[in-house]
Write a protein that holds these residues in place. Sequence first.
Motif, PDB file in Angstrom:
ATOM      1  N   SER A  17      -6.682  64.940 -32.452  1.00  0.00           N
ATOM      2  CA  SER A  17      -7.340  66.042 -33.151  1.00  0.00           C
ATOM      3  C   SER A  17      -8.551  66.496 -32.368  1.00  0.00           C
ATOM      4  N   LEU A  18      -8.895  67.753 -32.529  1.00  0.00           N
ATOM      5  CA  LEU A  18     -10.113  68.327 -31.974  1.00  0.00           C
ATOM      6  C   LEU A  18     -10.699  69.283 -32.990  1.00  0.00           C
ATOM      7  N   ARG A  19     -12.005  69.409 -32.956  1.00  0.00           N
ATOM      8  CA  ARG A  19     -12.686  70.396 -33.796  1.00  0.00           C
ATOM      9  C   ARG A  19     -13.458  71.337 -32.899  1.00  0.00           C
ATOM     10  N   LEU A  20     -13.025  72.563 -32.868  1.00  0.00           N
ATOM     11  CA  LEU A  20     -13.719  73.583 -32.096  1.00  0.00           C
ATOM     12  C   LEU A  20     -14.790  74.242 -32.954  1.00  0.00           C
ATOM     13  N   ASN A  59      -9.324  84.217 -48.410  1.00  0.00           N
ATOM     14  CA  ASN A  59     -10.246  84.357 -47.287  1.00  0.00           C
ATOM     15  C   ASN A  59      -9.801  83.692 -46.008  1.00  0.00           C
ATOM     16  N   THR A  60      -8.636  83.032 -45.971  1.00  0.00           N
ATOM     17  CA  THR A  60      -8.143  82.477 -44.719  1.00  0.00           C
ATOM     18  C   THR A  60      -6.689  82.883 -44.501  1.00  0.00           C
ATOM     19  N   ARG A  69      -1.103  72.929 -38.988  1.00  0.00           N
ATOM     20  CA  ARG A  69      -1.860  71.863 -38.329  1.00  0.00           C
ATOM     21  C   ARG A  69      -3.335  72.196 -38.142  1.00  0.00           C
ATOM     22  N   PHE A  70      -3.697  73.466 -38.231  1.00  0.00           N
ATOM     23  CA  PHE A  70      -5.071  73.889 -37.970  1.00  0.00           C
ATOM     24  C   PHE A  70      -5.728  74.379 -39.261  1.00  0.00           C
ATOM     25  N   ALA A  71      -7.048  74.302 -39.301  1.00  0.00           N
ATOM     26  CA  ALA A  71      -7.787  74.811 -40.452  1.00  0.00           C
ATOM     27  C   ALA A  71      -9.074  75.477 -39.974  1.00  0.00           C
ATOM     28  N   ILE A  72      -9.314  76.681 -40.458  1.00  0.00           N
ATOM     29  CA  ILE A  72     -10.524  77.410 -40.101  1.00  0.00           C
ATOM     30  C   ILE A  72     -11.522  77.297 -41.243  1.00  0.00           C
ATOM     31  N   SER A  73     -12.797  77.217 -40.882  1.00  0.00           N
ATOM     32  CA  SER A  73     -13.849  77.161 -41.887  1.00  0.00           C
ATOM     33  C   SER A  73     -15.093  77.817 -41.320  1.00  0.00           C
ATOM     34  N   HIS A  82     -15.563  77.117 -37.470  1.00  0.00           N
ATOM     35  CA  HIS A  82     -14.896  75.966 -36.868  1.00  0.00           C
ATOM     36  C   HIS A  82     -13.395  76.110 -36.938  1.00  0.00           C
ATOM     37  N   LEU A  83     -12.730  75.410 -36.032  1.00  0.00           N
ATOM     38  CA  LEU A  83     -11.278  75.317 -36.084  1.00  0.00           C
ATOM     39  C   LEU A  83     -10.915  73.842 -35.926  1.00  0.00           C
ATOM     40  N   GLN A  84     -10.472  73.242 -37.003  1.00  0.00           N
ATOM     41  CA  GLN A  84     -10.018  71.860 -36.978  1.00  0.00           C
ATOM     42  C   GLN A  84      -8.557  71.858 -36.560  1.00  0.00           C
ATOM     43  N   MET A  85      -8.259  71.135 -35.498  1.00  0.00           N
ATOM     44  CA  MET A  85      -6.898  71.103 -34.965  1.00  0.00           C
ATOM     45  C   MET A  85      -6.376  69.678 -35.006  1.00  0.00           C
TER      46      MET A  85
END
Length: 131
Positions: A17-20, A59-60, A69-73, A82-85
Amino acid sequence: QVQLVESGGGLVQAGASLRLSCAASGSTFSDQAMGWFRQTPGKEREFLASIAASGIISNTYYGESIEGRFAISRDDAKNMVHLQMNSLKPEDTAVYLCAAEGRPKYYSATYYQYLTRFDFWGHGTQVTVSS
């Protein structure tokens, strides 16, 4: 004028996982829709996720290639998105770019699935996923 700076990319193994993160300048951040795209050489920029201005229902919105697999916040207090991958795959290898709309339109997130909806772009952060 909005300046965007991405961070959080790197080299990881498949399944990791990565969090951008994307830091945005400007005083109207909470009113602006934001998005994440990615680009690989020779391919068009690909939509990943968008998030509408704060307070907007629905809103998303996510691109089909993400497969959940990804989540934007967003963190409006810090002017960040952020983009949680998760469950990264080698085919996720790309430069990941953050985007911001210009004049706020207060549309739902689905409106922002196209490149042309955004006026400002960051320089991107490289994500490399090894098999």
